[in-house]
Motif scaffolding. Structure first.
Motif, PDB file in Angstrom:
ATOM      1  N   LEU A  41     -11.311 -12.441  12.955  1.00  0.00           N
ATOM      2  CA  LEU A  41     -10.080 -13.010  12.493  1.00  0.00           C
ATOM      3  C   LEU A  41      -8.840 -12.274  13.135  1.00  0.00           C
ATOM      4  O   LEU A  41      -7.933 -13.145  13.490  1.00  0.00           O
ATOM      5  CB  LEU A  41     -10.069 -12.815  11.031  1.00  0.00           C
ATOM      6  N   ASN A  42      -9.201 -10.985  13.478  1.00  0.00           N
ATOM      7  CA  ASN A  42      -7.883 -10.335  14.200  1.00  0.00           C
ATOM      8  C   ASN A  42      -8.481  -9.173  15.116  1.00  0.00           C
ATOM      9  O   ASN A  42      -9.236  -8.521  14.636  1.00  0.00           O
ATOM     10  CB  ASN A  42      -6.966  -9.602  13.023  1.00  0.00           C
ATOM     11  N   ARG A  43      -7.947  -9.248  16.295  1.00  0.00           N
ATOM     12  CA  ARG A  43      -8.482  -8.354  17.337  1.00  0.00           C
ATOM     13  C   ARG A  43      -7.830  -7.021  17.113  1.00  0.00           C
ATOM     14  O   ARG A  43      -8.328  -5.809  17.963  1.00  0.00           O
ATOM     15  CB  ARG A  43      -8.242  -8.864  18.688  1.00  0.00           C
ATOM     16  N   ASP A  44      -7.030  -6.468  15.863  1.00  0.00           N
ATOM     17  CA  ASP A  44      -6.437  -5.416  15.683  1.00  0.00           C
ATOM     18  C   ASP A  44      -7.553  -4.449  15.078  1.00  0.00           C
ATOM     19  O   ASP A  44      -7.696  -4.634  13.851  1.00  0.00           O
ATOM     20  CB  ASP A  44      -5.175  -5.415  14.878  1.00  0.00           C
ATOM     21  N   SER A  45      -8.175  -3.626  15.462  1.00  0.00           N
ATOM     22  CA  SER A  45      -9.277  -3.076  15.041  1.00  0.00           C
ATOM     23  C   SER A  45      -8.737  -2.129  13.991  1.00  0.00           C
ATOM     24  O   SER A  45      -9.360  -2.068  12.687  1.00  0.00           O
ATOM     25  CB  SER A  45     -10.194  -1.844  15.872  1.00  0.00           C
ATOM     26  N   ASP A  46      -7.670  -1.596  13.973  1.00  0.00           N
ATOM     27  CA  ASP A  46      -6.887  -0.644  12.837  1.00  0.00           C
ATOM     28  C   ASP A  46      -6.585  -1.480  11.531  1.00  0.00           C
ATOM     29  O   ASP A  46      -6.937  -0.900  10.633  1.00  0.00           O
ATOM     30  CB  ASP A  46      -5.652  -0.083  13.404  1.00  0.00           C
ATOM     31  N   LEU A  47      -5.864  -2.747  11.774  1.00  0.00           N
ATOM     32  CA  LEU A  47      -5.690  -3.607  10.804  1.00  0.00           C
ATOM     33  C   LEU A  47      -7.238  -3.661  10.001  1.00  0.00           C
ATOM     34  O   LEU A  47      -6.970  -3.946   8.651  1.00  0.00           O
ATOM     35  CB  LEU A  47      -5.100  -4.888  11.106  1.00  0.00           C
ATOM     36  N   VAL A  48      -8.037  -4.346  10.735  1.00  0.00           N
ATOM     37  CA  VAL A  48      -9.411  -4.461  10.099  1.00  0.00           C
ATOM     38  C   VAL A  48     -10.013  -3.534   9.301  1.00  0.00           C
ATOM     39  O   VAL A  48     -10.470  -3.629   8.284  1.00  0.00           O
ATOM     40  CB  VAL A  48     -10.373  -5.050  11.202  1.00  0.00           C
ATOM     41  N   GLU A  49      -9.915  -2.275   9.936  1.00  0.00           N
ATOM     42  CA  GLU A  49     -10.422  -1.312   9.411  1.00  0.00           C
ATOM     43  C   GLU A  49      -9.696  -0.752   7.930  1.00  0.00           C
ATOM     44  O   GLU A  49     -10.339  -0.513   6.832  1.00  0.00           O
ATOM     45  CB  GLU A  49     -10.482   0.155  10.301  1.00  0.00           C
ATOM     46  N   ASP A  50      -8.461  -0.937   8.090  1.00  0.00           N
ATOM     47  CA  ASP A  50      -7.602  -0.668   6.743  1.00  0.00           C
ATOM     48  C   ASP A  50      -7.658  -1.648   5.906  1.00  0.00           C
ATOM     49  O   ASP A  50      -7.861  -1.285   4.637  1.00  0.00           O
ATOM     50  CB  ASP A  50      -5.803  -0.368   7.237  1.00  0.00           C
ATOM     51  N   ALA A  51      -7.863  -2.846   6.091  1.00  0.00           N
ATOM     52  CA  ALA A  51      -8.194  -4.072   5.377  1.00  0.00           C
ATOM     53  C   ALA A  51      -9.535  -3.940   4.456  1.00  0.00           C
ATOM     54  O   ALA A  51      -9.320  -4.039   3.280  1.00  0.00           O
ATOM     55  CB  ALA A  51      -8.307  -5.168   5.815  1.00  0.00           C
ATOM     56  N   ILE A  52     -10.607  -3.247   5.317  1.00  0.00           N
ATOM     57  CA  ILE A  52     -11.919  -3.145   4.653  1.00  0.00           C
ATOM     58  C   ILE A  52     -11.559  -1.757   3.666  1.00  0.00           C
ATOM     59  O   ILE A  52     -12.366  -1.946   2.501  1.00  0.00           O
ATOM     60  CB  ILE A  52     -12.752  -2.934   5.731  1.00  0.00           C
ATOM     61  N   GLN A  53     -11.091  -0.806   4.172  1.00  0.00           N
ATOM     62  CA  GLN A  53     -10.680   0.367   3.149  1.00  0.00           C
ATOM     63  C   GLN A  53     -10.154  -0.018   1.941  1.00  0.00           C
ATOM     64  O   GLN A  53     -10.370   0.435   0.818  1.00  0.00           O
ATOM     65  CB  GLN A  53     -10.438   1.507   3.747  1.00  0.00           C
ATOM     66  N   ASP A  54      -9.083  -0.685   2.366  1.00  0.00           N
ATOM     67  CA  ASP A  54      -8.167  -1.238   1.013  1.00  0.00           C
ATOM     68  C   ASP A  54      -8.973  -2.182   0.109  1.00  0.00           C
ATOM     69  O   ASP A  54      -8.677  -1.781  -1.272  1.00  0.00           O
ATOM     70  CB  ASP A  54      -6.884  -1.856   1.554  1.00  0.00           C
ATOM     71  N   MET A  55      -9.746  -2.889   0.824  1.00  0.00           N
ATOM     72  CA  MET A  55     -10.615  -3.828  -0.273  1.00  0.00           C
ATOM     73  C   MET A  55     -11.421  -3.118  -1.023  1.00  0.00           C
ATOM     74  O   MET A  55     -11.495  -3.290  -2.312  1.00  0.00           O
ATOM     75  CB  MET A  55     -11.345  -4.792   0.630  1.00  0.00           C
ATOM     76  N   PHE A  56     -12.110  -2.034  -0.292  1.00  0.00           N
ATOM     77  CA  PHE A  56     -13.201  -1.419  -1.173  1.00  0.00           C
ATOM     78  C   PHE A  56     -12.463  -0.566  -2.232  1.00  0.00           C
ATOM     79  O   PHE A  56     -13.096  -0.103  -3.243  1.00  0.00           O
ATOM     80  CB  PHE A  56     -13.982  -0.549  -0.197  1.00  0.00           C
ATOM     81  N   THR A  57     -11.438  -0.010  -2.027  1.00  0.00           N
ATOM     82  CA  THR A  57     -10.493   0.877  -2.785  1.00  0.00           C
ATOM     83  C   THR A  57     -10.244   0.018  -3.897  1.00  0.00           C
ATOM     84  O   THR A  57     -10.048   0.728  -5.120  1.00  0.00           O
ATOM     85  CB  THR A  57      -9.455   1.559  -2.038  1.00  0.00           C
ATOM     86  N   ASP A  58      -9.725  -1.052  -3.666  1.00  0.00           N
ATOM     87  CA  ASP A  58      -9.330  -1.972  -4.746  1.00  0.00           C
ATOM     88  C   ASP A  58     -10.693  -2.478  -5.680  1.00  0.00           C
ATOM     89  O   ASP A  58     -10.291  -2.433  -6.788  1.00  0.00           O
ATOM     90  CB  ASP A  58      -8.842  -3.249  -4.291  1.00  0.00           C
TER      91      ASP A  58
END
Length: 202
Positions: A41-58
């Motif tokens: 969906l997006n080639r920005d690995s930092d954005l993807v990693e942050d999104a995954i971490q935020d999702m699991f945190t939520d």
């Protein structure tokens, strides 16, 4: 419901009850496949990693409010897609809008002759297919990933991508039509685009 879904639901319910081991199990089970999907969906690995971490945190923060999930995998994919979409800059779109239109091409799956293709031919066609896939519109590519790599149903794809089920079918058919047209133009012997995608994404 398969054994895998039953196991997922078991750990999901234990996680909802506050069991950290169950939460860790779900994270370890899905983090890699979610990262792979996110990078489509997006080639920005930092954005993807942050999104995954935020999702699991939520998820952990709101665990007591979560309902039972009929499909944990579906729930996580849809949640991650929404999280990535919301993480983008206001002037950036996740993908271009798609005109659902009408059915374009009903793909024919591989015939018995497909099994006779040599490994070398499969490798060659897979290499060509990879280059063609990257040239597809982002939403068509994502739909193919969800269908042929993650084995989601059309209804699930529609819900994940926030489109109608017919729109999901049309989107995949249009992508397959494009791939098939490229194969014909280059005089390649595809004995079933859908079958080759199954091999490519497995």
């Amino acid at each position: 419901m398969g054994a895998t879904d039953q196991e997922d639901q078991l750990y999901w319910n234990r996680f909802r009850n506050g069991e950290e081991v169950a939460f860790s199990w779900l994270y370890q089970r899905y983090v890699r496949v979610l990262y792979s999907y996110g990078m489509k969906l997006n080639r920005d690995s930092d954005l993807v990693e942050d999104a995954i971490q935020d999702m699991f945190t939520d998820l952990w923060r709101t665990r007591s409010q979560l309902a039972e999930a009929q499909s944990v995998r579906f729930y996580l994919f849809r949640s991650l897609r929404r999280k990535i979409h919301r993480s983008l800059r206001p002037d950036t779109e996740l993908a271009q809008p798609f005109d659902e239109g009408t059915d374009l091409w009903q793909p024919t799956l591989a015939s018995v002759e497909a099994s006779m293709i040599s490994d070398e031919e499969i490798a060659l066609q897979s290499s060509r297919l990879k280059s063609w896939l990257t040239s597809l519109p982002a939403r068509q590519y994502e739909a193919l990933i969800l269908r042929y790599y993650q084995d989601f149903s059309y209804a699930e794809i529609a819900s994940i991508m926030n489109i109608s089920e017919q729109g999901a079918r049309n989107m995949i058919q249009k992508a397959l039509h494009t791939l098939r047209r490229l194969a014909i133009v280059l005089s390649l012997c595809f004995l079933g685009i859908g079958w080759l995608l199954k091999i490519f994404f497995r």
